[in-house]
Design a protein around this motif. Structure first.
Motif, PDB file in Angstrom:
ATOM      1  N   TRP A  71       8.788 -77.362 -12.032  1.00 43.58           N
ATOM      2  CA  TRP A  71       9.878 -76.605 -12.541  1.00 43.58           C
ATOM      3  C   TRP A  71       9.406 -75.179 -12.896  1.00 43.58           C
ATOM      4  N   ALA A  73      10.576 -71.261 -15.040  1.00 44.93           N
ATOM      5  CA  ALA A  73      10.993 -70.831 -16.299  1.00 44.93           C
ATOM      6  C   ALA A  73      11.832 -69.628 -16.018  1.00 44.93           C
ATOM      7  N   PHE A 100      11.703 -76.521 -22.409  1.00 40.07           N
ATOM      8  CA  PHE A 100      13.249 -76.928 -21.896  1.00 40.07           C
ATOM      9  C   PHE A 100      14.152 -75.989 -21.974  1.00 40.07           C
ATOM     10  N   TYR A 103      14.323 -73.652 -19.027  1.00 39.67           N
ATOM     11  CA  TYR A 103      14.194 -74.483 -17.677  1.00 39.67           C
ATOM     12  C   TYR A 103      15.393 -73.718 -16.575  1.00 39.67           C
ATOM     13  N   LYS A 104      14.966 -73.311 -15.774  1.00 36.75           N
ATOM     14  CA  LYS A 104      16.111 -72.806 -14.681  1.00 36.75           C
ATOM     15  C   LYS A 104      15.955 -73.450 -13.347  1.00 36.75           C
ATOM     16  N   PHE A 108      11.844 -81.115 -14.224  1.00 31.91           N
ATOM     17  CA  PHE A 108      11.062 -81.012 -15.536  1.00 31.91           C
ATOM     18  C   PHE A 108      10.614 -82.519 -16.093  1.00 31.91           C
ATOM     19  N   TYR A 317      12.906 -76.404  -5.871  1.00 40.35           N
ATOM     20  CA  TYR A 317      14.076 -75.714  -6.632  1.00 40.35           C
ATOM     21  C   TYR A 317      15.300 -75.512  -5.838  1.00 40.35           C
ATOM     22  N   GLY A 349      19.566 -73.962 -16.564  1.00 33.75           N
ATOM     23  CA  GLY A 349      19.285 -74.808 -15.542  1.00 33.75           C
ATOM     24  C   GLY A 349      19.877 -74.616 -14.032  1.00 33.75           C
ATOM     25  N   ALA A 354      20.176 -80.789 -14.759  1.00 33.99           N
ATOM     26  CA  ALA A 354      18.718 -80.773 -14.820  1.00 33.99           C
ATOM     27  C   ALA A 354      18.130 -81.976 -14.145  1.00 33.99           C
TER      28      ALA A 354
END
Length: 434
Positions: A71, A73, A100, A103-104, A108, A317, A349, A354
């Motif tokens: 993941w 950030a 978290f 999170y982008k 995760f 992603y 997210g 997510a």
């Protein structure tokens, strides 16, 4: 060096304090560490603010890359909250989020939890049933997130828009409401996209505190059980306050609602025929649609929208611009991840969603449950359920539930619903999502 870290210009909150304030005390909270010395160097915070935020995200991403995390950030509305605002969001205690809040996008992985594992705990290992669909996501069922599909409903598919709970610790109300809104769409097989009132659950489902609305005093199962008994009105009728104790919150909802939705009840995860394992939860999501799901280690409730299986070469992603994929030798290949709709706004997210790998015991059965039909509405009846063969393959789709009487009265309408009414090459769907 030798286990000692020297950290400079790494403030998170003090950079936002006005320069004219006088500083008299410094409070430092540490965990599994020893503080040798500390000082405050008062500079111009405005010139440092963007630099510190950028440096912090860069450090996190560098660490994630070194750990082969799946993941990415970035700054989000949650990462930018103050310490006190985060405490309010989580009910006075900030859990170990493991990043978290930053999170982008990507998958995760919650590395561990100190919570003891109960009997029949949920396993994060690969499914024991090899014939589950590798990906089942209610956002794309019947092409609902594809502009060319007759079921198109934007990027969220059968789910409604992502909401923002603000600083109020009210995730326990947002999870059931988001699931109910999605099930309403599915039950009537119409994209009604009702915006139902989370505030009614916050104010009324667990009783007011000192006569005022409550933020951190509810749970998902109580909120969901309120809906079949009393129903829930629309957001317009009973708007969200986003904080505790508003004096203008109605004591019994709005007086003249134009809509009130009731569900038939709930089906609890972890009770036969849906045992507390990966397969049981997958079957519930496939059969009943989106459902509230609780992460035990964070005491946080979201909405389960689907699941997937990590495969080599998968794009990490969703909105990728760097082409990062799961390596061929990644040890997580074959593991299940869960797709959650959160209530932290669409800027957090993957547009508010997510994908999460969670360890054993980290999905709380008591707050993870399906929303049952039939649905009761002030404006729609079962006669309004759409039953159509939109891809012309001879199989009809009518949403969640048994074949309704609204289906055309002809012997040509099979009793099995179409598993994908956007693809004429695909017919009925089995219990494994195929």
């Amino acid at each position: 060096v030798n286990g000692i870290d020297t950290i400079r210009s790494a403030s998170t909150e003090t950079v936002n304090i006005p320069a004219h304030m006088e500083y008299t005390k410094l409070r430092v909270e540490i965990k599994d560490a020893t503080l040798k010395s500390a000082y405050i160097d008062i500079l111009n915070p405005l010139s440092l603010r963007s630099q510190i935020a950028s440096d912090r995200v860069s450090r996190i991403n560098a660490h994630l890359q070194s750990q082969k995390a799946l993941w990415k950030a970035g700054e989000t509305p949650i990462s930018q909250l103050s310490h006190d605002e985060k405490k309010s969001l989580f009910g006075d205690t900030i859990p170990d989020l493991q990043g978290f809040e930053y999170y982008k996008g990507g998958i995760f992985e919650i590395k561990s939890t100190a919570t003891p594992q109960p009997v029949q705990a949920l396993s994060a290992t690969p499914s024991t049933t090899p014939n589950f669909a590798s990906l089942f996501d209610w956002r794309d069922r019947h092409g609902a997130n594809n502009p060319t599909s007759p079921y198109y409903n934007g990027a969220n598919g059968w789910l409604t828009s992502v909401k923002d709970q603000g600083y109020c610790s009210s995730c326990w109300a947002f999870g059931p409401i988001a699931a109910t809104e999605a099930v309403v769409n599915l039950y009537y097989n119409r994209m009604l996209n009702m915006d139902l009132s989370e505030q009614e659950l916050v104010s009324l489902s667990s009783g007011p505190k000192n006569g005022k609305a409550r933020c951190g005093y509810g749970n998902s199962i109580s909120a969901s059980l309120y809906i079949p008994q009393y129903g829930v009105v629309t957001e317009e009728c009973f708007p969200y306050q986003s904080y505790d104790g508003s004096n203008n919150v109605p004591t019994a909802g709005c007086s003249s609602p134009t809509e009130r939705i009731k569900i038939a009840g709930v089906e609890t995860f972890g009770v036969l025929p849906y045992p507390s394992d990966t397969d049981g939860l997958k079957k519930m999501i496939i059969k009943y649609g989106p459902m509230p799901g609780s992460l035990r280690s964070w005491e946080h409730i979201m909405t389960l929208a689907g699941f997937g299986t990590i495969q080599a070469g998968d794009l990490i992603y969703k909105e990728s611009y760097d082409g990062t994929t799961v390596p061929q030798d990644d040890e997580r290949i074959g593991e299940t991840y869960w797709i959650f709709k959160n209530s932290w706004g669409s800027w957090w997210g993957e547009e508010g969603f997510a994908r999460i790998i969670t360890p054993r015991s980290n999905i709380r059965s008591s707050d993870t449950h399906a929303i049952l039909t039939p649905i009761q509405s002030m404006n729609y009846t079962d006669a309004d359920i759409v039953c159509e063969d939109r891809d012309g393959d001879g199989y009809y789709f009518w949403g969640i539930g048994e074949k309704p009487t609204s289906c055309p009265r002809t012997f040509c309408v099979p009793d099995e619903p179409d598993g994908d009414d956007f693809n004429p090459n695909l017919g009925p769907m089995d219990e494994y999502g195929n």
